[in-house]
Design a protein around this motif. Structure first.
Motif, short mmCIF file in Angstrom:
data_model
loop_
_atom_site.label_atom_id
_atom_site.label_comp_id
_atom_site.label_asym_id
_atom_site.label_seq_id
_atom_site.Cartn_x
_atom_site.Cartn_y
_atom_site.Cartn_z
N UNK A 1 31.69 -48.33 -47.64
CA UNK A 1 30.55 -48.73 -48.44
C UNK A 1 29.81 -47.59 -49.10
N UNK A 2 28.45 -47.62 -49.07
CA UNK A 2 27.64 -46.61 -49.76
C UNK A 2 27.91 -45.17 -49.31
N UNK A 3 28.36 -44.99 -48.08
CA UNK A 3 28.68 -43.66 -47.57
C UNK A 3 29.69 -42.95 -48.48
N UNK A 4 30.56 -43.74 -49.10
CA UNK A 4 31.63 -43.18 -49.91
C UNK A 4 31.16 -42.67 -51.27
N UNK A 5 29.92 -42.95 -51.62
CA UNK A 5 29.40 -42.43 -52.87
C UNK A 5 29.20 -40.92 -52.83
N UNK A 6 28.96 -40.39 -51.65
CA UNK A 6 28.66 -38.96 -51.50
C UNK A 6 29.74 -38.23 -50.70
N UNK A 7 30.21 -38.86 -49.64
CA UNK A 7 31.10 -38.18 -48.70
C UNK A 7 32.56 -38.60 -48.88
N UNK A 8 33.44 -37.66 -48.56
CA UNK A 8 34.87 -37.95 -48.52
C UNK A 8 35.15 -38.84 -47.31
N UNK A 9 36.05 -39.78 -47.48
CA UNK A 9 36.35 -40.73 -46.40
C UNK A 9 37.86 -40.91 -46.30
N UNK A 10 38.28 -41.68 -45.31
CA UNK A 10 39.70 -41.96 -45.14
C UNK A 10 40.26 -42.66 -46.38
N UNK A 11 39.49 -43.57 -46.96
CA UNK A 11 39.95 -44.27 -48.16
C UNK A 11 40.17 -43.30 -49.31
N UNK A 12 39.20 -42.42 -49.54
CA UNK A 12 39.33 -41.44 -50.62
C UNK A 12 40.53 -40.52 -50.38
N UNK A 13 40.73 -40.12 -49.13
CA UNK A 13 41.79 -39.14 -48.87
C UNK A 13 43.16 -39.81 -48.82
N UNK A 14 43.21 -41.09 -48.53
CA UNK A 14 44.50 -41.79 -48.65
C UNK A 14 44.99 -41.70 -50.10
N UNK A 15 44.07 -41.83 -51.03
CA UNK A 15 44.41 -41.68 -52.44
C UNK A 15 45.02 -40.30 -52.69
N UNK A 16 44.41 -39.28 -52.13
CA UNK A 16 44.89 -37.91 -52.36
C UNK A 16 46.32 -37.72 -51.88
N UNK A 17 46.71 -38.40 -50.82
CA UNK A 17 48.06 -38.27 -50.26
C UNK A 17 49.05 -39.24 -50.91
N UNK A 18 48.62 -40.00 -51.89
CA UNK A 18 49.51 -40.98 -52.51
C UNK A 18 50.42 -40.35 -53.55
N UNK A 19 51.65 -40.85 -53.62
CA UNK A 19 52.58 -40.42 -54.66
C UNK A 19 52.58 -41.40 -55.83
N UNK A 20 51.76 -42.45 -55.75
CA UNK A 20 51.59 -43.37 -56.88
C UNK A 20 51.11 -42.57 -58.09
N UNK A 21 51.58 -42.92 -59.27
CA UNK A 21 51.21 -42.17 -60.47
C UNK A 21 49.70 -42.08 -60.64
N UNK A 22 48.98 -43.19 -60.41
CA UNK A 22 47.54 -43.17 -60.64
C UNK A 22 46.79 -42.31 -59.62
N UNK A 23 47.44 -41.98 -58.51
CA UNK A 23 46.78 -41.22 -57.45
C UNK A 23 47.12 -39.73 -57.48
N UNK A 24 48.06 -39.32 -58.33
CA UNK A 24 48.50 -37.92 -58.31
C UNK A 24 47.35 -36.98 -58.68
N UNK A 25 47.17 -35.94 -57.86
CA UNK A 25 46.20 -34.86 -58.12
C UNK A 25 44.77 -35.39 -58.25
#
Length: 398
Positions: free
Chosen positions: A279-303
């Motif tokens: 929820x709102x915590x993710x507006x400021x802090x990095x979270x598991x959801x945000x970092x899952x994106x970083x580890x994704x090989x999906x085109x939209x998630x790269x870099x």
């Protein structure tokens, strides 16, 4: 005390708890997921974590000896780099002269297309084969020498950069008074480390020689707390924005080490599929959801999502991406191995092969310093050129 080492019991306790939660989910009928533990994958991650503590103890002092100012081996490494560079230039010149003579490349100023070789009148197949072998040998000599020059030069630069930008050294030349060791100074250190980390992390995804350091962490096709321990072991080969810069602003070296520990420990818990969006915590802090994106090989998630503690850096600098479609973990081209040596070195091996196989300095340096995406695109371009030349040469061969 190194906080990351002191936290080892916490790491293993958390991994055990995560595995228990996953088992309970499966017992209730949930399908297997990429977040589940797999024996070989977990062992590799733990092995990389141990290696990340041991290897730098050897490589950091070694590379400091390559410091071009006062390093013990500076003359040796500079001599190797210079000699190899001269050898590469000479071999390139010989190979190019032979290719011009054989009509394989255009004369300077001619059309920007590689000429199709024409059979010489009265020439023998044996002579042509000997000439081709000679040209191939000189190209291999040039490529190998260029690779040696770049590697030796890189070692000198990395050793010099690391030695001249330590927190202790820069603290002696600080631009503002000592900030002390209170809560405000500690908070400043944690915030400054987080910002520098963001840029270093981003650079590791945009320059191939830095990606070779970092790719270890992205090599798993699974995503659980053990993945957080799959740390790089070759930091000594990189040239990063120095965290020692914080010392110029009056932050004590010991506080910088504390900030490093806090930063790494925070990152541990975000390597999991067990924790949902927050929820709102993710507006400021990095979270598991945000970092899952970083580890994704999906085109939209790269870099995307390079932040550590704070996600605001990604929002500010245009690299933020929200998690929506299912994340596919790993690399765009997975290495398909649990061999720890290959996990650590595969990108360096690929870089060395690319440099040695190139016949221009532009390509050689680009394969090292430009992004991994550029390397893939260049391979496609060269493959297209080779295919075109083969098609043109086929009627002659027939």
């Amino acid at each position: 005390m190194d906080l990351t080492v002191a936290a080892i019991p916490f790491y293993f306790g958390s991994m055990g708890l995560e595995a228990a939660v996953q088992k309970r989910r499966r017992d209730r009928g949930a399908p297997p997921s990429a977040g589940d533990y797999e024996r070989n994958d977990t062992l590799v991650s733990l092995g990389m974590g141990v290696a990340s503590l041991i290897v730098p103890a050897i490589t950091v002092p070694l590379f400091r000896r390559f410091d071009v100012g006062d390093g013990r081996y500076r003359r040796v490494v500079l001599g190797v780099a210079g000699g190899a560079a001269v050898a590469a230039v000479a071999a390139d010149a010989i190979a190019r002269a032979q290719e011009l003579e054989a009509g394989r490349v255009p004369e300077p100023g001619a059309a920007d297309e590689r000429a199709t070789p024409e059979p010489e009148a009265g020439s023998t197949g044996r002579g042509n084969r000997a000439a081709r072998r000679a040209r191939s040998v000189w190209r291999r000599v040039a490529g190998s020498a260029a690779m040696t020059a770049i590697a030796a030069g890189g070692a000198a630069v990395a050793g010099t950069w690391a030695g001249r930008t330590t927190a202790k050294r820069l603290f002696e030349h600080r631009l503002v008074p000592d900030l002390g060791s209170g809560p405000a100074a500690t908070a400043a250190a944690i915030l400054a480390w987080d910002l520098i980390y963001y840029w270093n992390h981003r650079f590791m995804h945009s320059s191939r020689y830095l990606w070779a350091v970092h790719v270890v962490h992205h090599s798993s096709e699974r995503y659980n707390l053990s993945t957080a321990l799959r740390q790089p072991v070759a930091d000594s080969l990189g040239t990063f924005v120095p965290y020692g810069l914080m010392s110029l602003l009056g932050i004590r070296p010991e506080l910088i080490e504390t900030a490093r520990g806090v930063n790494l420990i925070y990152q541990f818990w975000i390597h999991t599929e067990v924790v949902p969006k927050l929820g709102p915590f993710e507006q400021v802090f990095n979270t598991a959801s945000h970092h899952r994106v970083h580890h994704g090989s999906n085109r939209q998630y790269l870099d995307r999502n390079h932040g550590s503690i704070l996600i605001v850096w990604d929002r500010l600098f245009g690299t933020f991406e929200v998690e929506d479609e299912r994340v596919v973990y790993g690399l765009t081209k997975n290495i398909e191995t649990f061999d720890p040596v290959k996990v650590m070195t595969h990108e360096y091996v690929d870089i060395a092969r690319d440099v040695a196989g190139s016949d221009t300095w532009s390509d050689r340096l680009s394969f090292v310093f430009r992004g991994p995406g550029w390397a893939y695109e260049r391979h496609r371009e060269l493959a297209t050129v080779d295919e075109h030349l083969s098609e043109e040469a086929a009627p002659i061969a027939g």
